[in-house]
Design a protein around this motif. Structure first.
Motif, PDB file in Angstrom:
ATOM      1  N   ARG A  36       0.860  -1.181   0.000  1.00  0.00           N
ATOM      2  CA  ARG A  36       0.000   0.000   0.000  1.00  0.00           C
ATOM      3  C   ARG A  36       0.897   1.231   0.000  1.00  0.00           C
ATOM      4  O   ARG A  36       1.913   1.282   0.709  1.00  0.00           O
ATOM      5  CB  ARG A  36      -0.906   0.017   1.224  1.00  0.00           C
ATOM      6  N   GLN A  38       0.166   5.144   0.552  1.00  0.00           N
ATOM      7  CA  GLN A  38      -0.741   6.241   0.831  1.00  0.00           C
ATOM      8  C   GLN A  38      -0.224   7.517   0.179  1.00  0.00           C
ATOM      9  O   GLN A  38       0.973   7.627  -0.115  1.00  0.00           O
ATOM     10  CB  GLN A  38      -0.915   6.382   2.343  1.00  0.00           C
ATOM     11  N   LYS A  65      -9.694  -7.878   6.549  1.00  0.00           N
ATOM     12  CA  LYS A  65      -9.733  -6.603   5.838  1.00  0.00           C
ATOM     13  C   LYS A  65      -9.114  -6.717   4.443  1.00  0.00           C
ATOM     14  O   LYS A  65      -9.581  -6.100   3.499  1.00  0.00           O
ATOM     15  CB  LYS A  65      -8.969  -5.559   6.655  1.00  0.00           C
ATOM     16  N   VAL A  80      -9.852  -5.392  -0.922  1.00  0.00           N
ATOM     17  CA  VAL A  80      -9.963  -4.392   0.134  1.00  0.00           C
ATOM     18  C   VAL A  80     -11.424  -4.413   0.571  1.00  0.00           C
ATOM     19  O   VAL A  80     -12.309  -4.065  -0.229  1.00  0.00           O
ATOM     20  CB  VAL A  80      -9.542  -2.998  -0.341  1.00  0.00           C
ATOM     21  N   MET A  83     -14.706  -0.984   2.714  1.00  0.00           N
ATOM     22  CA  MET A  83     -13.819   0.175   2.543  1.00  0.00           C
ATOM     23  C   MET A  83     -14.315   1.430   3.247  1.00  0.00           C
ATOM     24  O   MET A  83     -15.525   1.686   3.355  1.00  0.00           O
ATOM     25  CB  MET A  83     -13.636   0.454   1.060  1.00  0.00           C
ATOM     26  N   ASP A  87      -8.933   4.033   3.370  1.00  0.00           N
ATOM     27  CA  ASP A  87      -8.362   3.023   2.488  1.00  0.00           C
ATOM     28  C   ASP A  87      -7.955   3.599   1.135  1.00  0.00           C
ATOM     29  O   ASP A  87      -7.388   2.885   0.294  1.00  0.00           O
ATOM     30  CB  ASP A  87      -9.354   1.877   2.272  1.00  0.00           C
ATOM     31  N   TYR A  91      -2.488   0.711  -4.443  1.00  0.00           N
ATOM     32  CA  TYR A  91      -2.168  -0.657  -4.058  1.00  0.00           C
ATOM     33  C   TYR A  91      -1.304  -1.260  -5.169  1.00  0.00           C
ATOM     34  O   TYR A  91      -1.654  -1.208  -6.346  1.00  0.00           O
ATOM     35  CB  TYR A  91      -3.437  -1.472  -3.817  1.00  0.00           C
TER      36      TYR A  91
END
Lengths: 113, 112
Positions: A36, A38, A65, A80, A83, A87, A91
Motif C-alpha cells: 500500500r 498512501q 480486511k 480491500v 472500505m 483506504d 495498491y
C-alpha cells in the motif's frame, strides 16, 4: 524482467463496499507481494501472497480486511473489504525471485467516497 | 523493523547537472540494496541494485555507492534530464529475509 498486469488501474468506490484487485505475471515467480502506498508516502508491505496457502500478513494488516488469494505462480488477488475513506491509496503488486530485484505493477489507485 | 531512510525529501537540480540522492539504513544485516524510480501515476521502476560485497556499481548514467561502515547508500545521476524528475526510493533486504524495506523517498525536480 517480469511483466506485471494489474487491474483495475483505478477505481472510485463507495464506503462499505469491497474491491478486488488482480495481479497477473507473464512468468512463474517465487514471491508475490502486495503493498500500500498512501498519498505522498513510501511503500508499506501488506502481505506476502503464498501459492496454495494463506498469505503472510505484516503487522497492522489482517486477513478479514485484506483477503489475498494466490492460486498459482503467476496470479494473485487482493481484496480491500468494507472500505472507508482511509483506504484511499495506491495498491501495488510486486514479484521477485530469490536473490533478484523486485518488479512492480503499475498500481491500482483507489478512492473511497 | 529497522528503518531505511533518506536524508532529504526533495532535490531540485538544473538540467545537465549531476544529482546525488542519499539514503541511510540502520540494519547492519542488510546485504542487498535497490534504487527505484517512481514517476507520477506509475509503479516503482527498478534502476540499479548493489550487494554488500561491493561498494560501487555503475549503470547507464547512474552510479550507486555503498558505504557499509556508516550504513549509507547513494544514487548518482549524471547529466540529469527532465525525464529524471520523479520520486526515488531506496530499499534494502537482509539475506535471511525476503522482504524489502523502503525508505521515505526523495522527490527530484529537474529545472530547465
Amino acid at each position: 524482467s517480469a511483466v506485471i498486469s494489474q487491474k483495475p488501474s483505478r477505481d472510485i468506490c463507495q464506503r462499505g463496499t469491497s474491491l478486488t484487485i488482480q495481479c497477473q505475471v507473464d512468468s512463474q515467480v517465487t514471491m508475490m507481494f502486495w503493498y500500500r502506498q498512501q498519498p505522498g508516502q513510501s511503500l508499506t508491505l501488506i502481505a506476502t501472497a503464498n501459492q496454495g496457502s494463506e498469505a503472510t500478513y505484516e503487522s497492522g494488516f489482517v486477513i478479514d480486511k485484506f483477503p489475498i488469494s494466490r492460486p498459482n505462480l503467476t496470479f494473485s488477488t487482493l481484496t480491500v473489504s468494507n472500505m472507508s475513506p482511509e483506504d484511499s491509496s495506491i495498491y501495488l503488486c510486486s514479484v521477485e525471485s530469490w536473490g533478484a530485484e523486485a518488479f512492480f505493477g503499475q498500481g491500482t489507485r483507489l478512492t473511497v467516497v | 523493523g529497522e528503518n531505511v531512510g533518506l536524508h532529504l525529501p526533495t532535490l531540485s537540480v538544473q538540467e545537465g547537472d549531476n544529482s546525488i540522492i542519499n539514503c541511510a539504513y540502520s540494519n547492519s544485516a542488510s546485504d542487498y540494496f535497490i534504487w527505484y524510480k517512481q514517476e507520477s501515476g506509475k509503479g516503482p521502476q527498478f534502476i540499479i541494485d548493489i550487494r554488500s560485497n561491493m561498494d560501487k556499481r555503475q549503470g547507464q548514467r547512474v552510479t550507486v555507492l555503498l558505504n557499509k561502515t556508516v550504513k549509507h547508500l547513494s544514487l548518482q545521476i549524471a547529466a540529469t534530464q527532465p525525464g529524471d524528475s520523479a520520486v526515488y526510493f531506496c530499499a534494502e533486504r537482509s539475506g535471511n529475509d525476503y522482504k524489502l524495506s523502503f525508505g521515505a523517498g526523495t522527490t527530484v525536480t529537474v529545472r530547465a
